[in-house]
Enzyme design. Structure first.
Site, mmCIF file in Angstrom:
data_model
loop_
_atom_site.group_PDB
_atom_site.id
_atom_site.type_symbol
_atom_site.label_atom_id
_atom_site.label_comp_id
_atom_site.label_asym_id
_atom_site.label_seq_id
_atom_site.Cartn_x
_atom_site.Cartn_y
_atom_site.Cartn_z
ATOM 1 C CE LYS A 29 -7.865 50.984 -7.514
ATOM 2 N NZ LYS A 29 -8.475 50.738 -8.797
HETATM 3 C C1 LIG Z 1 -8.750 49.512 -9.515
HETATM 4 C C2 LIG Z 1 -9.728 49.537 -10.631
HETATM 5 C C3 LIG Z 1 -10.444 48.366 -11.017
HETATM 6 C C4 LIG Z 1 -10.204 47.017 -10.391
HETATM 7 O O1 LIG Z 1 -10.674 46.933 -9.063
HETATM 8 P P1 LIG Z 1 -10.176 45.745 -8.095
HETATM 9 O O2 LIG Z 1 -10.703 46.106 -6.752
HETATM 10 O O3 LIG Z 1 -8.659 45.782 -8.144
HETATM 11 O O4 LIG Z 1 -10.714 44.461 -8.609
HETATM 12 C C5 LIG Z 1 -11.399 48.500 -12.022
HETATM 13 N N1 LIG Z 1 -11.611 49.681 -12.647
HETATM 14 C C6 LIG Z 1 -10.945 50.807 -12.312
HETATM 15 C C7 LIG Z 1 -11.229 52.068 -13.052
HETATM 16 C C8 LIG Z 1 -9.970 50.782 -11.295
HETATM 17 O O5 LIG Z 1 -9.305 51.918 -10.977
#
Ligand SMILES: *Cc1c(COP(=O)(O)O)cnc(C)c1O
Length: 460
Positions: free
Chosen positions: A112
């Site tokens: 993120k």
């Molecule tokens: C947010 C997240 C996901 C999922 O990603 P999306 O873009 O919502 O499909 C997977 N793994 C981790 C560690 C995350 O923080």
């Protein structure tokens, strides 16, 4: 570059509007009016570029005239300055045709950071020009909140409020948010669950009088600026492999933001064949692709909590493309989802989706097994989300191609699950260890919208 809504009922808008409004006024998501295709010469020039330079090339056509070239490059450099790995992401070999792309070397140890750091720079630069402040409110189940607190701390024109469910996130995740202590950031522990936090945020957004007064803005994963920032690492990873290789990417998926960015990379010309959707027990996407029925189920609590989600908001963008841009079909399906919790994907649209996507889902015990197997076979410790991806990718490994599995978080962030799977203490990175000796600052709040509105009004 102008943007239109997936539901087709608004006039095209500029990138600035897309950046600040998130959702279109007809309830749809913004997508570009067209996708520029990079020519092969430009794509092969990425081989010798830094991550920042590739970012510049990808973002440039999408941001329009909002930023000068110099501003854009400075923002990109700032966004990735806290990353602990020189290449920003790191590719590890699991076997000859299977790679792991580590996306957790940012300041809060999950992928993120890539998008959140970039969008924070974009907001601040755009606001600096007009000397105006905005308020951002996010509900988090852990990773998004930590990324937002880090990215927005001490930015002059932004006030950030993060709501998390009391006692329902890990201690590391909480400490990542509460120990930062920037004067423009409030971290609020709500006496409720994640859905409660999310419905408080939704109801603050829907009070137009209140949200107008505080210039309320959203930064969740449906914001196009986050998506386009994530497209970069698909191109970057491809540029580090043989240019004639055919690539599959496997993505642990929740809200469909990350994997949709992979699809955009393919549309822009990256040599990607299949995108592999990996879900945990919350398998709405896998069921939709297998049966043609997109139907909401109950949310299970799993070892991979950042994917515990039943409605994948960004899938609407993909559906729009698979319906060949027919926004009235999208509009009808979204209305059906709203009223009955499901919609049907016709066979033509399904065929279109299956050209680019395959999918699989993973049970809880399999997630732990995969963490253990990966450790025994390769000495690599992976987080539970990454393990879900690895498990599914193994079903689709193909000697004629290279499969790249995305590692979405550092294993130490989900130490409990990892230690259940392998009998090894995880070594905490220094900056995570340091969190335990820092003082926390957190605001306690009841599960009550008016209480939170009063709090925001008082502080704002
Ligand atoms: C947010 C997240 C996901 C999922 O990603 P999306 O873009 O919502 O499909 C997977 N793994 C981790 C560690 C995350 O923080």
């Amino acid at each position: 570059m102008l943007y239109k809504s997936t539901r087709g009922q608004v006039e095209p808008v500029s990138f600035k509007e897309v950046l600040f409004s998130g959702l279109a006024s007809d309830g749809g998501l913004y997508i570009p009016e067209y996708f520029p295709v990079f020519d092969p010469g430009q794509i092969s020039s990425f081989e010798s570029m830094t991550y920042e330079e590739v970012s510049f090339s990808i973002l440039k056509p999408f941001v329009g005239h909002l930023f000068s070239d110099q501003e854009l490059m400075n923002m990109i450099v700032n966004a990735y300055s806290q990353f602990k790995c020189e290449e920003r992401c790191k590719m590890v070999s699991l076997s000859e045709n299977h790679k792991l792309l580590e996306l957790f070397h940012g300041p809060t140890f999950a992928f993120k950071d890539f998008a959140m750091q970039m969008i924070a720079q974009m907001f601040n630069q755009a606001l600096k020009k007009i000397r105006k402040s905005i308020t951002i409110i996010v509900a988090t189940s852990g990773d998004t909140g930590a990324a937002a607190v880090n990215a927005f701390s001490n930015l002059e024109f932004i006030n950030l409020y993060v709501l998390f469910p009391k006692n329902r996130i890990s201690e590391i995740q909480r400490r990542q948010m509460t120990t930062k202590k920037a004067s423009n950031v409030s971290v609020i522990s709500v006496n409720g669950n994640f859905d409660d936090c999310q419905s408080i945020v939704k109801s603050i957004f829907s009070d137009q009088d209140f949200s107008g007064k505080i210039s309320l803005t959203g930064v969740n994963s449906i914001n196009w600026a986050r998506i386009i920032s994530q497209v970069v690492y698909y191109f970057f990873a491809a540029s580090r492999l043989a240019s004639d290789a055919t690539l599959d990417f496997c993505v642990p998926t929740g809200n469909f933001g990350n994997i949709y960015a992979g699809y955009v990379a393919k549309k822009l010309g990256a040599n990607i064949d299949k995108l592999i959707i990996a879900t945990n027990q919350n398998d709405i996407l896998h069921r939709a692709l297998s049966s043609g029925q997109y139907s909401k189920g109950e949310v299970f609590k799993t070892f991979s909590p950042s994917m515990d989600i039943q409605v994948s908001s960004n899938f609407e963008r993909m559906l729009h493309d698979a319906c060949r841009g027919n926004s009235s079909i999208v509009h009808d399906k979204m209305r059906s989802l709203q009223s009955s919790g499901s919609y049907n994907i016709d066979s033509d649209t399904l065929r279109c989706l299956k050209k680019d996507f395959v999918s699989g889902s993973v049970k809880e015990q399999e997630t732990l097994d995969e963490i253990r197997k990966t450790f025994l076979n390769t000495k690599t410790i992976v987080c539970p989300h990454t393990a879900v991806g690895l498990r599914v990718s193994k079903k689709f490994l193909d000697k004629a191609k290279i499969t790249i599995s995305l590692a979405t978080a550092h294993p130490a962030k989900f130490g409990d699950a990892v230690e259940k799977a392998i009998d090894t203490d995880i070594i905490l990175p220094k900056s995570l260890k340091a969190l335990y000796s820092k003082e926390e600052k957190v605001v306690e709040a009841p599960n009550d919208v008016s209480y939170l509105k009063a709090l925001i009004k008082r502080e704002g």
